[in-house]
Write a protein that holds these residues in place. Structure first.
Motif, PDB file in Angstrom:
ATOM      1  N   THR A 169     108.659 118.822  86.251  1.00 41.01           N
ATOM      2  CA  THR A 169     109.726 119.929  86.322  1.00 41.01           C
ATOM      3  C   THR A 169     109.932 120.749  85.137  1.00 41.01           C
ATOM      4  N   THR A 170     109.636 119.974  83.769  1.00 36.94           N
ATOM      5  CA  THR A 170     109.923 120.843  82.661  1.00 36.94           C
ATOM      6  C   THR A 170     108.794 121.775  82.496  1.00 36.94           C
ATOM      7  N   ARG A 171     109.804 123.300  82.090  1.00 37.11           N
ATOM      8  CA  ARG A 171     108.905 124.114  81.845  1.00 37.11           C
ATOM      9  C   ARG A 171     108.955 124.975  80.675  1.00 37.11           C
ATOM     10  N   ARG A 172     110.034 124.633  80.055  1.00 38.09           N
ATOM     11  CA  ARG A 172     110.484 125.282  78.685  1.00 38.09           C
ATOM     12  C   ARG A 172     110.262 124.048  77.492  1.00 38.09           C
ATOM     13  N   ALA A 173     110.003 124.665  76.231  1.00 36.02           N
ATOM     14  CA  ALA A 173     109.640 124.004  75.157  1.00 36.02           C
ATOM     15  C   ALA A 173     111.337 123.870  74.506  1.00 36.02           C
ATOM     16  N   VAL A 174     112.181 123.200  74.881  1.00 39.09           N
ATOM     17  CA  VAL A 174     113.685 123.426  74.614  1.00 39.09           C
ATOM     18  C   VAL A 174     113.574 122.409  73.351  1.00 39.09           C
ATOM     19  N   ARG A 175     114.355 122.852  72.187  1.00 39.70           N
ATOM     20  CA  ARG A 175     114.666 121.998  71.201  1.00 39.70           C
ATOM     21  C   ARG A 175     116.057 121.460  71.248  1.00 39.70           C
ATOM     22  N   ALA A 176     116.207 119.938  71.135  1.00 38.99           N
ATOM     23  CA  ALA A 176     117.523 119.414  71.486  1.00 38.99           C
ATOM     24  C   ALA A 176     117.857 118.651  70.004  1.00 38.99           C
ATOM     25  N   ILE A 177     118.938 118.802  69.338  1.00 38.25           N
ATOM     26  CA  ILE A 177     118.953 118.208  68.109  1.00 38.25           C
ATOM     27  C   ILE A 177     119.929 117.090  67.967  1.00 38.25           C
ATOM     28  N   MET A 178     119.600 116.146  67.370  1.00 38.73           N
ATOM     29  CA  MET A 178     120.554 115.109  66.873  1.00 38.73           C
ATOM     30  C   MET A 178     120.731 115.224  65.406  1.00 38.73           C
ATOM     31  N   ASN A 179     122.023 115.286  65.193  1.00 38.41           N
ATOM     32  CA  ASN A 179     122.690 115.423  63.883  1.00 38.41           C
ATOM     33  C   ASN A 179     123.639 114.257  63.363  1.00 38.41           C
ATOM     34  N   ALA A 180     123.304 113.872  62.210  1.00 37.50           N
ATOM     35  CA  ALA A 180     124.209 112.876  61.634  1.00 37.50           C
ATOM     36  C   ALA A 180     124.311 113.090  59.984  1.00 37.50           C
ATOM     37  N   PRO A 181     125.394 112.567  59.443  1.00 39.34           N
ATOM     38  CA  PRO A 181     125.439 113.086  57.864  1.00 39.34           C
ATOM     39  C   PRO A 181     124.531 112.871  57.014  1.00 39.34           C
ATOM     40  N   ASP A 182     123.244 112.068  57.408  1.00 35.20           N
ATOM     41  CA  ASP A 182     121.998 111.801  56.476  1.00 35.20           C
ATOM     42  C   ASP A 182     120.942 112.450  56.903  1.00 35.20           C
ATOM     43  N   HIS A 183     120.882 112.904  58.374  1.00 41.77           N
ATOM     44  CA  HIS A 183     119.388 113.313  58.933  1.00 41.77           C
ATOM     45  C   HIS A 183     119.781 114.405  60.088  1.00 41.77           C
ATOM     46  N   GLY A 205     118.017 112.694  49.783  1.00 43.59           N
ATOM     47  CA  GLY A 205     117.855 111.674  50.708  1.00 43.59           C
ATOM     48  C   GLY A 205     118.204 112.334  52.003  1.00 43.59           C
ATOM     49  N   PHE A 206     118.436 113.488  52.413  1.00 44.76           N
ATOM     50  CA  PHE A 206     118.822 113.707  53.810  1.00 44.76           C
ATOM     51  C   PHE A 206     117.321 114.031  54.412  1.00 44.76           C
ATOM     52  N   ARG A 207     117.150 113.512  55.492  1.00 47.58           N
ATOM     53  CA  ARG A 207     115.952 113.587  56.135  1.00 47.58           C
ATOM     54  C   ARG A 207     115.901 114.458  57.355  1.00 47.58           C
ATOM     55  N   LEU A 232     114.279 104.129  63.921  1.00 49.64           N
ATOM     56  CA  LEU A 232     112.678 104.327  63.713  1.00 49.64           C
ATOM     57  C   LEU A 232     112.475 105.826  63.585  1.00 49.64           C
ATOM     58  N   LEU A 233     112.755 106.648  64.410  1.00 51.89           N
ATOM     59  CA  LEU A 233     112.574 108.041  64.122  1.00 51.89           C
ATOM     60  C   LEU A 233     112.939 108.564  62.790  1.00 51.89           C
ATOM     61  N   VAL A 234     114.408 108.379  62.407  1.00 51.34           N
ATOM     62  CA  VAL A 234     114.889 108.828  61.376  1.00 51.34           C
ATOM     63  C   VAL A 234     113.965 108.460  59.887  1.00 51.34           C
ATOM     64  N   SER A 235     113.616 106.973  59.904  1.00 50.78           N
ATOM     65  CA  SER A 235     112.814 106.434  58.847  1.00 50.78           C
ATOM     66  C   SER A 235     111.468 107.354  58.772  1.00 50.78           C
ATOM     67  N   LEU A 236     110.904 107.803  59.812  1.00 49.67           N
ATOM     68  CA  LEU A 236     109.706 108.430  59.821  1.00 49.67           C
ATOM     69  C   LEU A 236     109.803 109.885  59.463  1.00 49.67           C
ATOM     70  N   MET A 237     111.091 110.482  59.260  1.00 50.17           N
ATOM     71  CA  MET A 237     111.243 111.905  59.141  1.00 50.17           C
ATOM     72  C   MET A 237     111.003 112.199  57.630  1.00 50.17           C
ATOM     73  N   PRO A 238     110.332 113.511  57.262  1.00 51.57           N
ATOM     74  CA  PRO A 238     110.257 113.646  55.921  1.00 51.57           C
ATOM     75  C   PRO A 238     111.650 113.974  55.116  1.00 51.57           C
ATOM     76  N   GLN A 239     111.770 113.851  53.901  1.00 46.11           N
ATOM     77  CA  GLN A 239     113.208 114.303  53.225  1.00 46.11           C
ATOM     78  C   GLN A 239     113.102 115.711  53.081  1.00 46.11           C
ATOM     79  N   GLY A 240     114.271 116.442  53.387  1.00 47.13           N
ATOM     80  CA  GLY A 240     114.414 117.621  53.344  1.00 47.13           C
ATOM     81  C   GLY A 240     115.728 118.099  54.128  1.00 47.13           C
ATOM     82  N   PRO A 241     116.326 119.207  53.848  1.00 52.09           N
ATOM     83  CA  PRO A 241     117.487 119.785  54.380  1.00 52.09           C
ATOM     84  C   PRO A 241     117.156 120.247  55.737  1.00 52.09           C
ATOM     85  N   PRO A 242     118.535 120.381  56.655  1.00 52.08           N
ATOM     86  CA  PRO A 242     118.105 120.676  58.136  1.00 52.08           C
ATOM     87  C   PRO A 242     117.859 121.882  58.368  1.00 52.08           C
TER      88      PRO A 242
END
Ligand SMILES: Nc1nc2c(ncn2[C@@H]2O[C@H](COP(=O)(O)OP(=O)(O)OP(=O)(O)O)[C@@H](O)[C@H]2O)c(=O)[nH]1
Length: 321
Positions: free
Chosen positions: A65-79, A28-30, A193-203
């Motif tokens: 002004t954005t020049r890099r493809a930086v990845r920011a990470i939202m963490n929660a117990p289930d996603h 159930g982790f997304r 909304l974003l969480v509901s659209l994420m596939p199930q799978g580990p981080p």
């Protein structure tokens, strides 16, 4: 910096050892990848900072002004949602713009959801349609969600009209939501909304990580942000910051950085009378670095010239584009 995964056809973060650590997570982790697209200055970087709850992206009143493809990470117990900030779509006028467009295209190819942003306070126009076509072409498998940004700048009536216009542009099967970086309720509705659209799978990343970028790259961006807040007109696009060296001295972090510009006239502007502008940039940057890293910092800034670097493939290589 990354490993290729044949299994997912996706660029895996190096931090996860190519995916080996993607084990042992509950059913159930997304987890998945999101990108925000839209015209320059629609508030993409601000939205990411607000969602992640940290200043992981630099923002500026200057467009593009954005020049890099930086990845920011939202963490929660289930996603876990990895948000990829992209440089946006540039008119390819310089070698730099071409490389930034490539960076954006690579990012789009791997996301599950694209948040297509239009600001509440500007009419939807040909620029938005052009970017939407590009998103549909480069992220054919991603789900597109419409976002009306900066709604605090407009009243309810105007926001409702913009939501309708965006829905008409995207089509009835797409969700369309209002957001302002100042409204926690709207930000959590968007996150849900974003969480509901994420596939199930580990981080994909360790669940305590908030950004996939080196400390040096983040520091260089914070110095560039400070410089942008002090400079005007065309100059911001000519500025590039490189952290040359950092040293830890007990609880003090000493950062040696070069601020590159393209011409000697620009160098004089960045330094200012008796060094006043550079000193101001340094003061602002230092406080942002201290806030971001929880350390005491000392900055040693040098202004240098890299002639016409935005058009010079060799210098772009050296700057890591
Ligand atoms: N009032 C208001 N202003 C906002 C909001 N979000 C962003 N802004 C402002 O809009 C400007 C652009 O924001 P950014 O987050 O840098 O926009 P961006 O889309 O990442 O810009 P690019 O660098 O062109 O990719 C900045 O001056 C922000 O302060 C918002 O929700 N409300």
């Amino acid at each position: 910096m990354t490993d290729k995964s044949a299994e997912h056809g996706r660029t895996l973060p190096r931090a996860m050892g190519g995916g080996a650590a993607r084990q042992g997570f509950q059913d159930g982790f997304r987890s998945g990848f999101v990108c925000f697209a839209g015209r320059p200055n629609v508030g993409k970087s601000s939205l990411i900072n607000a969602l992640v709850g940290e200043e992981v992206m630099i923002t500026s009143a200057h467009p593009q002004t954005t020049r890099r493809a930086v990845r920011a990470i939202m963490n929660a117990p289930d996603h876990q949602i990895v948000i990829v900030d992209t440089p946006g779509v540039h008119r390819p006028r310089t070698a730099l713009s071409e490389r930034l467009n490539d960076t954006a295209a690579q990012a789009f190819a791997e996301v599950d959801v694209v948040g297509f942003c239009v600001p509440a306070d500007e009419d939807i126009g040909p620029g938005d349609k052009f970017i939407l076509e590009q998103v549909r072409r480069e992220a054919p498998k991603a789900r597109i969600v419409g976002l009306v940004t900066k709604i605090d700048k407009r009243g309810r009536g105007r926001t409702a009209a913009q939501l309708l216009a965006l829905s008409a542009l995207l089509g009835p099967e797409h969700d369309v939501v209002p957001v302002s970086r100042q409204s926690p309720e709207q930000l959590s509705a968007l996150a849900e909304l974003l969480v509901s659209l994420m596939p199930q799978g580990p981080p994909w990343y360790p669940t305590d990580q908030v950004v996939d970028d080196s400390d040096e790259a983040r520091v260089a961006e914070l110095i560039r942000e400070a410089a942008l807040s002090r400079l005007r007109e065309e100059l911001p696009h000519s500025v590039m910051v490189v952290v040359e060296e950092t040293q830890r001295k007990k609880d003090l972090w000493v950062v040696y950085a070069s601020v590159y510009v393209e011409r000697s006239s620009q160098k004089a502007i960045v330094i200012g009378a008796k060094g006043s502008v550079l000193r101001e940039i340094g003061t602002v940057a230092r406080s942002r670095i201290e806030a971001a890293f929880g350390v005491r910092a000392h900055l040693d800034l040098r202004v240098k010239i890299a002639k016409d670097w935005q058009r010079d493939p060799k210098q772009l290589d050296r700057f890591g584009f």
